[in-house]
Design a protein around this motif. Sequence first.
Motif, PDB file in Angstrom:
ATOM      1  N   ARG A 243      -7.004   8.482   0.345  1.00  0.00           N
ATOM      2  CA  ARG A 243      -7.357   8.155  -1.030  1.00  0.00           C
ATOM      3  C   ARG A 243      -8.361   9.135  -1.614  1.00  0.00           C
TER       4      ARG A 243
ATOM      5  N   ARG B 168      -7.680  -1.726  -1.876  1.00  0.00           N
ATOM      6  CA  ARG B 168      -6.387  -1.724  -1.190  1.00  0.00           C
ATOM      7  C   ARG B 168      -5.448  -2.620  -1.982  1.00  0.00           C
TER       8      ARG B 168
ATOM      9  N   CYS C  22      -3.600   5.764  -4.146  1.00  0.00           N
ATOM     10  CA  CYS C  22      -4.138   5.300  -2.861  1.00  0.00           C
ATOM     11  C   CYS C  22      -3.997   6.305  -1.726  1.00  0.00           C
TER      12      CYS C  22
ATOM     13  N   ARG D  40       0.810  -1.215   0.000  1.00  0.00           N
ATOM     14  CA  ARG D  40       0.000   0.000   0.000  1.00  0.00           C
ATOM     15  C   ARG D  40       0.846   1.269   0.000  1.00  0.00           C
TER      16      ARG D  40
END
Length: 327
Positions: free
Chosen positions: A259, A301, A247, A193
């Motif tokens: 995000r 995600r 993200c 991430r």
Amino acid sequence: MRDSNAACPEPVSAATGPRRNLVFARVGQASVHPYWLAEPAAERNWDLQLSTWMPDLAGLTDGDFPVHVDPGVKWGCIGRFFVEHPELLDRYDYVLFPDDDLLFDAGSISRIFTICREHDLKIAQPALRLSSYAFHCLLFECPAFRLRYTNFVEPMGPVISTEHLRTLLPYFGRWQTGWGLDHFWTLMMRDPRWAAAIIDSEPMLHIRPLQTGGIYTSFRRLGLDPLRDMAEIQANFTNVPQGKIVCGSVLRDGRRLGRTGTNLLGGLHLLRVASAAREPERVRRAGLGMIARIVTKVGYRPATATFRSGGDLQVHDALHSRTHPLS
């Protein structure tokens, strides 16, 4: 002519000692790499390794090492080079792999490496200036951000940590064209991430029209099919993302943005500057797409990508002891 297979010496910066970053560049006759050297050598935090497919360029002397000569294409060449010189994976922390038609501001390359280290990025790339030739409008710089976390980094000019590079190198030999690498290389770590980013504060300029470089001639000469490479990658990896997603971000003042705020701010910026781009309508669509993904990608995600078991991936013996399943 210098020996391209000689062991690499270790340049030393008068200011900082041995440099911990490497720029590895495949260059042709029209390469703009001399402009990268506008940054004084004593201030650089990076060494320059030039590589070429053109024997006539083997005598170039503006790199820090003997020129590496390999008749293949960029990513296959990179795989072979680090098999020949595995010690460089220990000497350096990050490697930048720019195409030879990218321009950087003086000092920008050093700052890119510093940002990667400060944010512990596994893979990243500079954003593109708005006047660049671009495949993906998502990559155009947005001045509000220092960087944006993403599931996508283009093969044009990635910065890769050597820790992560050990994981990726075997795949460069199998899919040498580079097409499709961006489908998995930002995701081959335990928590992707916050591991990959577009660096907005240090944009680069792509000066060559798309699909006009000599590499496309090399694809035909070597019998390489980039579309086949892309299809194989999509078939051989789990969790290949459907779409290029931002993200979150770090703003210029250091604050973090999630995000929703990142896509809204980035999308509005693209809509605002679209008329100044080479292809305004494409940029407008990209801006609208970023805003739409606030809704359409709720809950997204990035998930770890893995090579499907049973694949026939050939890993060079010299890398076996250095390759980790996940970096």
